[in-house]
Scaffold this motif. Sequence first.
Motif, mmCIF file in Angstrom:
data_model
loop_
_atom_site.group_PDB
_atom_site.id
_atom_site.type_symbol
_atom_site.label_atom_id
_atom_site.label_comp_id
_atom_site.label_asym_id
_atom_site.label_seq_id
_atom_site.Cartn_x
_atom_site.Cartn_y
_atom_site.Cartn_z
ATOM 1 N N LEU A 146 -11.868 5.799 0.581
ATOM 2 C CA LEU A 146 -12.806 6.912 0.473
ATOM 3 C C LEU A 146 -14.030 6.501 -0.354
ATOM 4 N N TYR A 147 -13.800 5.817 -1.466
ATOM 5 C CA TYR A 147 -14.901 5.407 -2.343
ATOM 6 C C TYR A 147 -15.766 4.330 -1.695
ATOM 7 N N ASN A 195 -3.669 14.081 6.216
ATOM 8 C CA ASN A 195 -4.488 14.907 5.331
ATOM 9 C C ASN A 195 -5.783 14.153 5.067
ATOM 10 N N ASP A 196 -6.802 14.474 5.853
ATOM 11 C CA ASP A 196 -8.012 13.662 5.913
ATOM 12 C C ASP A 196 -9.265 14.401 5.480
ATOM 13 N N TYR A 197 -10.261 13.589 5.149
ATOM 14 C CA TYR A 197 -11.640 14.032 5.114
ATOM 15 C C TYR A 197 -12.291 13.519 6.389
ATOM 16 N N ILE A 217 -22.481 7.826 12.632
ATOM 17 C CA ILE A 217 -21.145 7.243 12.668
ATOM 18 C C ILE A 217 -20.242 8.247 11.957
ATOM 19 N N SER A 218 -19.065 8.483 12.509
ATOM 20 C CA SER A 218 -18.124 9.379 11.834
ATOM 21 C C SER A 218 -16.744 8.741 11.800
ATOM 22 N N LEU A 219 -15.909 9.268 10.910
ATOM 23 C CA LEU A 219 -14.547 8.749 10.760
ATOM 24 C C LEU A 219 -13.708 9.764 10.001
ATOM 25 N N ASN A 220 -12.410 9.569 10.053
ATOM 26 C CA ASN A 220 -11.471 10.298 9.215
ATOM 27 C C ASN A 220 -10.889 9.304 8.220
ATOM 28 N N VAL A 221 -10.674 9.757 6.982
ATOM 29 C CA VAL A 221 -10.023 8.930 5.980
ATOM 30 C C VAL A 221 -9.053 9.826 5.209
#
Length: 168
Positions: free
Chosen positions: A135-136, A160-162, A124-128
Motif C-alpha cells: 500500500l505504501y 479486504n482491499d483498497y 491505472i487502477s488496482l486493488n491492494v
Amino acid sequence: MMKKFKLHSIVDESQLNSIKELAEEIWPSTYSPILSNGQISYMMDLMYSERALQEQLENGVLFYLVLFNDKEVGYTAVEPNYKDGDQLYIHKLYILPQLQGIGLGKSVIESIAEIAKKKKLSCISLNVNRYNKALYFYEKLGFKIEKEEDIDIGNNYYMNDYVMQKKV
C-alpha cells in the motif's frame, strides 16, 4: 542498474507456468503476515491454477514476466479497458522478496503507465489488501485510495482491499 530490467510479454499459455512458479515462491511470504495459510492456498488455486491462468489470458489479461539480469524475478498482469472503462487495471504485480526495494516495482509501474498511454487510457487502477505493506509503495508512486472493497471470494474468505488509482 535498471538497464538490466525488462518486461517480457507472455503471449501463449505454454509460458504461464513461469508465473505459477514465481507465485508459489512469492505469495506465501507476501501474505502469511496478513492471511491464513488456508486462505493463501485457496487463493493460489483460485488465481494461479493452470485453468485459472489460461482463462485470464483468454479473457484479455496481458501477462508479463519481470526480468532482471535476464532472470525471471517477478510478474505483472494488466487488463486494458477494465470493466469497459478508461483504465488499465493491474491484476497482479509481484517481485521476489529478496529483490524488493531496489526499484524493480517502480520500473514495472512506469512500464505499465507507458502501456496505458499507448492504449490512450487515462488511468491505472488496482486493488491492494488494506494490510499489505505494498500500500505504501503504491502511495509513494502517486496512487490514491478511491474506496474500500470487501470481496467475497468463496469458501468464507474475503479480500479486504483498497481500490487505488493513478492518472497517466
